[in-house]
Write a protein that holds these residues in place. Structure first.
Motif, PDB file in Angstrom:
ATOM      1  N   HIS A  34       0.849  -1.204   0.000  1.00 40.17           N
ATOM      2  CA  HIS A  34       0.000   0.000   0.000  1.00 40.17           C
ATOM      3  C   HIS A  34       0.883   1.251   0.000  1.00 40.17           C
ATOM      4  CE1 HIS A  34      -3.828   2.099   1.791  1.00 40.17           C
ATOM      5  NE2 HIS A  34      -2.989   3.026   1.320  1.00 40.17           N
ATOM      6  N   HIS A  36       1.365   5.356  -2.080  1.00 42.41           N
ATOM      7  CA  HIS A  36       0.871   6.387  -3.016  1.00 42.41           C
ATOM      8  C   HIS A  36       2.108   7.102  -3.559  1.00 42.41           C
ATOM      9  CE1 HIS A  36      -3.313   6.410  -1.117  1.00 42.41           C
ATOM     10  NE2 HIS A  36      -2.591   5.817  -0.180  1.00 42.41           N
ATOM     11  N   LYS A 103      -0.475   3.397  -5.922  1.00 36.00           N
ATOM     12  CA  LYS A 103      -1.807   3.890  -6.281  1.00 36.00           C
ATOM     13  C   LYS A 103      -1.709   5.240  -6.987  1.00 36.00           C
ATOM     14  CE  LYS A 103      -3.307   2.056  -1.848  1.00 36.00           C
ATOM     15  NZ  LYS A 103      -3.892   0.773  -2.217  1.00 36.00           N
ATOM     16  N   HIS A 202      -9.681   1.528   0.988  1.00 31.84           N
ATOM     17  CA  HIS A 202      -9.384   2.318   2.177  1.00 31.84           C
ATOM     18  C   HIS A 202     -10.661   2.277   3.015  1.00 31.84           C
ATOM     19  CE1 HIS A 202      -6.070   3.822  -0.235  1.00 31.84           C
ATOM     20  NE2 HIS A 202      -5.627   4.536   0.781  1.00 31.84           N
ATOM     21  N   HIS A 225      -6.287   0.267   6.557  1.00 30.62           N
ATOM     22  CA  HIS A 225      -6.406   1.254   7.655  1.00 30.62           C
ATOM     23  C   HIS A 225      -7.124   0.657   8.860  1.00 30.62           C
ATOM     24  CE1 HIS A 225      -4.518   4.765   5.959  1.00 30.62           C
ATOM     25  NE2 HIS A 225      -5.193   4.613   4.840  1.00 30.62           N
ATOM     26  N   ASP A 276       1.960   2.884   3.460  1.00 35.80           N
ATOM     27  CA  ASP A 276       1.014   3.946   3.085  1.00 35.80           C
ATOM     28  C   ASP A 276       1.757   5.206   2.633  1.00 35.80           C
ATOM     29  OD1 ASP A 276      -1.443   5.163   2.624  1.00 35.80           O
ATOM     30  OD2 ASP A 276      -1.712   5.827   4.692  1.00 35.80           O
TER      31      ASP A 276
HETATM   32 ZN    ZN Z   1      -3.592   4.997   1.433  1.00 39.13          ZN
END
Ligand code: ZN
Length: 367
Positions: A34, A36, A103, A202, A225, A276
Motif C-alpha cells: 500500500h 501512493h 496507487k 481504504h 487502515h 502507506d
Molecule cells: Zn492509502
C-alpha cells in the motif's frame, strides 16, 4: 525451483551458479502492499503549520492538503513524475522491498490519472522492484465536482474504469466520512467486479462508515487502515479471505490509536503491514519503522511482523503464489542479512542495514 539442505541438493542443480550467503540469514524479499508513491510537490510547510497548532481544516482552507498535491501532480509532466517516482522506488529496494504496490489518486481528472498510471506502468516495465498498479481515482472529490460526488463516482465507474483498465491491476476507493460513501461504493465496485478488476479498499480509517462491510461483500483483496473497526468488523474480516492491512506510520503521524492487530490475529484474520507512503499522512518510506510499530505498539510477534511484510502483503496483491515466501515455484526475490534473529530487520529501526543484500528474481540488486 528447489529449497532445502545443501546435502539434499538434487544432482541436476549441482552445476548451477552459486551465491555464497556466508552464514547470513536469507529471507523472502519484502512486500509493501500500500503506497501512493506517484505525486509531485512538497507538504512540509503544512506540517510546520500543524505543529504551530493549526487544524487540518484550517490548512485545507488555506489551499493545503490533498488538493495541493493534486495541483502539483496535475501540473507535473509525465517525465518529472517518473523521475521522482523512480528515485523513491530505489529507496524501497535498498531496504529489501522487492514488491511495491502504487496507487494513483493525486490526478483526479481523467488525463492526470492516466498520466500517473502510465508512470506506474513505466516503472513496472523498468523494474525491479516488481510494481503493481492501482487506480484510486476515488481518493477524494476533485474541486470540479464539489457537492457532486455521486456524479464523479459514476463517471469514474462507467467512463474512466473501462478506458484505464489495461493500465491497472486493482481498483481502490476511499470510503470514509467526508469522502465516498456506501452508495458510491456500490456503483464503483460493482463496475470493477463486472470488468473483473480486483478490489482493494481504504476502509474505516476516520470513522466507521461501512468500508469493511463493502470489502467483505465485494470480496476485496484487502481492507486497509481499519482504525475505527469494532469486534463486529473484526469477526467479519476473520471469517473472510480479505487481508486486513494496517498502516501504523499513518496512525502515528495522525496521532491516533493503532489498528487492532492483536484482535484481528486472534480472530484468525490475515494481517499485512504497509507503509502507506504519501505526502499527507505517512511521508516515510521506512519499512523498518512500519515493522517496529507493528512489534512495539501493536503487540505483534516477530513471525507475525515478518509475515505481514512478506507473504501477507503478497496475498493483498494476489501474488501469494509468486512473492513473499521462499518456496519452489516462487520468484527468487530474497534478501540476505547478517543477523542472529530475523527481528534485526526492525530491531535496528529507522536505518538501512549495512549488510543487507537484495536479490530480485535471482539477480543481485545491491548493497
Ligand atoms: Zn492509502
Amino acid at each position: 525451483v528447489w529449497v532445502g539442505k545443501r546435502s539434499e541438493l538434487p544432482r541436476k542443480y549441482k552445476s548451477a551458479k552459486k551465491i555464497n550467503a556466508k552464514g547470513r540469514m536469507v529471507l523472502p524479499g519484502l512486500v509493501d502492499s500500500h503506497t501512493h508513491l506517484v505525486f509531485a510537490g512538497d507538504r512540509s510547510r503544512e506540517f510546520e503549520m500543524r505543529l504551530a497548532g493549526q487544524s487540518y481544516q484550517d490548512i485545507a482552507k488555506s489551499g493545503g492538503g490533498i488538493v495541493r498535491t493534486m495541483g502539483a501532480t496535475r501540473k507535473a509532466s509525465e517525465s518529472e513524475l517518473l523521475e521522482t517516482a523512480r528515485e523513491r522506488l530505489q529507496v524501497f529496494l535498498k531496504q529489501g522491498v522487492t514488491t511495491v504496490e502504487i496507487k494513483t489518486g493525486y490526478g483526479l481528472d481523467f488525463e492526470s490519472e492516466k498520466k500517473c498510471l502510465k508512470v506506474i506502468d513505466r516503472l513496472r516495465r523498468e523494474g525491479p522492484p516488481t510494481v503493481m498498479a492501482t487506480l484510486l481515482a476515488a481518493h477524494a472529490i476533485p474541486p470540479e465536482f464539489q457537492g457532486r460526488k455521486h456524479e464523479y463516482t459514476k463517471i469514474v465507474a462507467t467512463d474512466w474504469l473501462p478506458k484505464l483498465k489495461k493500465y491497472c491491476d486493482f481498483v481502490d476507493m476511499f470510503i470514509d466520512d467526508g469522502y465516498f460513501d456506501i452508495a458510491d461504493a456500490e456503483v464503483l465496485l460493482s463496475q470493477a467486479q463486472k470488468l473483473k478488476i480486483p478490489i482493494k479498499l481504504h476502509a474505516d480509517e476516520l470513522k466507521l462508515t461501512g468500508g469493511t462491510d463493502m470489502a467483505c461483500k465485494f470480496k476485496a483483496l484487502s481492507a486497509d487502515h481499519l482504525l475505527q473497526i469494532t469486534q463486529r468488523e473484526i469477526d467479519l474480516l476473520s471469517r473472510s479471505e480479505v487481508t486486513a492491512t494496517l498502516l501504523p506510520t499513518t496512525a502515528f503521524f495522525l496521532k491516533t490509536t493503532h489498528g487492532p492487530a492483536r484482535r484481528l490475529l486472534s480472530g484468525g484474520a490475515r494481517v499485512a503491514l504497509a507503509s502507506d507512503f504519501n505526502p499527507g499522512t505517512s511521508p516515510t518510506q521506512d519499512i523498518s519503522v512500519v515493522a517496529a510499530f507493528g512489534a512495539l505498539q501493536m503487540g505483534m510477534r516477530t513471525e507475525e511482523v515478518i509475515a505481514a511484510i512478506t507473504l501477507n502483503g503478497a496475498y493483498a496483491l494476489v501474488l501469494e503464489k509468486q512473492k513473499g515466501a521462499l518456496l519452489p515455484g516462487y520468484d527468487a526475490d530474497f534478501i540476505m542479512m547478517e543477523s542472529e534473529s530475523v527481528a534485526r530487520l526492525f530491531y535496528e529501526f529507522g536505518q538501512v542495514h549495512r549488510h543487507l543484500s537484495v536479490f530480485c528474481r535471482g539477480k543481485f540488486h545491491g548493497t
